[in-house]
Scaffold this motif. Structure first.
Motif, PDB file in Angstrom:
ATOM      1  N   UNK A   1       0.889  -1.057  -0.021  1.00  0.00           N
ATOM      2  CA  UNK A   1       0.016  -0.180  -0.071  1.00  0.00           C
ATOM      3  C   UNK A   1       0.816   1.339   0.019  1.00  0.00           C
ATOM      4  N   UNK A   2       0.235   2.366  -0.408  1.00  0.00           N
ATOM      5  CA  UNK A   2       0.856   3.758  -0.015  1.00  0.00           C
ATOM      6  C   UNK A   2       0.080   4.533   0.167  1.00  0.00           C
ATOM      7  N   UNK A   3       0.263   5.812   0.962  1.00  0.00           N
ATOM      8  CA  UNK A   3      -0.302   6.951   1.372  1.00  0.00           C
ATOM      9  C   UNK A   3      -1.330   6.530   2.336  1.00  0.00           C
ATOM     10  N   UNK A   4      -2.710   6.940   2.267  1.00  0.00           N
ATOM     11  CA  UNK A   4      -3.574   6.617   3.344  1.00  0.00           C
ATOM     12  C   UNK A   4      -3.720   5.268   3.439  1.00  0.00           C
ATOM     13  N   UNK A   5      -3.522   4.588   2.370  1.00  0.00           N
ATOM     14  CA  UNK A   5      -3.890   2.960   2.453  1.00  0.00           C
ATOM     15  C   UNK A   5      -2.755   2.342   3.136  1.00  0.00           C
ATOM     16  N   UNK A   6      -1.549   3.019   3.105  1.00  0.00           N
ATOM     17  CA  UNK A   6      -0.524   2.249   3.771  1.00  0.00           C
ATOM     18  C   UNK A   6      -0.564   2.625   5.435  1.00  0.00           C
ATOM     19  N   UNK A   7      -1.539   3.525   5.831  1.00  0.00           N
ATOM     20  CA  UNK A   7      -1.645   3.885   7.354  1.00  0.00           C
ATOM     21  C   UNK A   7      -2.828   2.876   7.662  1.00  0.00           C
ATOM     22  N   UNK A   8      -3.517   2.398   6.665  1.00  0.00           N
ATOM     23  CA  UNK A   8      -4.677   1.346   6.880  1.00  0.00           C
ATOM     24  C   UNK A   8      -3.807  -0.112   7.005  1.00  0.00           C
ATOM     25  N   UNK A   9      -2.724  -0.240   6.306  1.00  0.00           N
ATOM     26  CA  UNK A   9      -1.940  -1.413   6.179  1.00  0.00           C
ATOM     27  C   UNK A   9      -1.118  -1.509   7.605  1.00  0.00           C
ATOM     28  N   UNK A  10      -0.709  -0.223   8.295  1.00  0.00           N
ATOM     29  CA  UNK A  10      -0.150  -0.417   9.551  1.00  0.00           C
ATOM     30  C   UNK A  10      -1.081  -0.870  10.631  1.00  0.00           C
ATOM     31  N   UNK A  11      -2.676  -0.157  10.324  1.00  0.00           N
ATOM     32  CA  UNK A  11      -3.715  -0.769  11.274  1.00  0.00           C
ATOM     33  C   UNK A  11      -3.842  -2.255  11.264  1.00  0.00           C
TER      34      UNK A  11
END
Length: 347
Positions: A49-59
């Motif tokens: 993922x990248x960007x906001x989706x990468x924050x979701x990936x960290x979640x």
């Protein structure tokens, strides 16, 4: 004449309805996906993922590691796109690709590469007919509907709920499943929370430190990104456990701190960290329970759930309303940040 509502405001406000629809429409899909993943019993997971989706990936990393006991690593797209070095050791692993558009070339190429090495690929996308979805073994639609504002809001929240829904089914976590059943109403409640007291202190500065820990650290990261995107305020996010390893030296009298207090075991020591910033003269603004945010000068109300993961999701909904209002207060257009576009074509 009143100013028309921004697309960002309209889209973020609809998150409760989006989530209710997503959970209902994906129910049988989630049951089947969880059964396949239990049979696979992967040794570890990858996120793409990248960007906001990468924050979701960290979640997803935090949720999968704490609830499912599965180690999770972030697969840098550059390993596939620039270096051509996707390890054959990903064979048998679970790979989770997250994207609003499903059209970013680097994510598509990386997903194809890890699946080519034998990883089992699940794609969470808003467009189930997108090129990224075509590469996946399982596609989990976000069902967020059209999102026209450049700043992703409802699709980010939809990603968090899809991740939580998958974890609940995979781990047969009835508590999380029940909390997700109430997530639509919780998000509507979170949207109604009054965070306006924070607008003027934030409008007066050009940089903000954003804190979280555990499940709220990805929320803090997303908030920092939205400060940059919508209000052109420089913001950096840190775990409260890491901020004392250097960044704390930069904070002094009057400097703003926005904190998202966790509601689980990660809350240990959070109030003490906020107190340390307050003692240095920082302007601490915090969202969370009263005991965890007691040292803050401004305490922001939250919509609480019986599951801390769902409480964390509610926090970002409340923040999005604040971010949109802050951008307006500063004369910015939250729908059209400079130099940005909806689909980032990186390789």
């Amino acid at each position: 004449m009143s100013e028309p509502q921004s697309l960002m405001l309209q889209e973020a406000e609809s998150a409760g309805t989006v989530v209710e629809g997503q959970i209902a429409r994906n129910r049988s899909l989630m049951v089947d996906a969880a059964a396949r993943l239990r049979r696979l019993d992967p040794p570890f997971a990858l996120t793409i993922a990248r960007g906001s989706s990468d924050h979701a990936a960290n979640f997803a990393k935090l949720l999968f590691e704490t609830r499912l006991g599965i180690p999770v690593v972030s697969q840098s797209p550059s390993l596939a796109t620039l270096y051509g070095k996707v390890s054959p050791k990903v064979a048998g692993a679970f790979a989770l690709a997250i994207s609003q558009s499903g059209k970013s070339p680097d994510l598509i190429e990386t997903a194809k590469a890890v699946r080519g090495q034998g990883a089992f690929l699940v794609a969470m996308v808003n467009d189930p007919a997108s090129p990224l979805a075509e590469e996946a073994d399982i596609v989990i639609p976000l069902h967020a509907g059209s999102e026209r504002s450049v700043a992703a809001t409802k699709s980010f929240i939809a990603s968090l709920t899809a991740i939580s829904d998958l974890a609940a089914h995979w781990g047969e976590d009835r508590g999380l499943a029940r909390a997700l059943g109430d997530a639509g109403a919780l998000l509507d409640n979170a949207w109604a929370m009054d965070w306006s007291e924070a607008i003027e202190p934030l409008a007066a500065v050009r940089q903000v430190l954003v804190l979280g820990r555990g499940l709220t650290w990805p929320i803090a990261a997303e908030a920092a990104l939205k400060f940059k995107e919508t209000a052109q305020i420089h913001a950096e996010s840190f775990s409260s456990a890491e901020v004392a390893h250097g960044p704390m030296a930069l904070v002094g009298e009057g400097d703003p701190i926005l904190a998202f207090a966790p509601a689980d075991e990660a809350a240990q020591g959070f109030a003490e960290r906020l107190a340390a910033f307050a003692e240095r003269g920082a302007k601490v603004i915090a969202a969370g329970s009263e005991d965890t945010t007691a040292p803050a000068a401004i305490r922001l109300p939250i919509a609480g759930s019986k599951d801390p993961a769902v409480t964390s999701i509610g926090m970002i909904a409340s923040f999005y309303r604040l971010a949109e209002a802050l951008a307006r207060r500063l004369g910015r257009d939250p729908d059209d940040p400079p130099f940005l576009s909806k689909v980032t074509r990186t390789r």
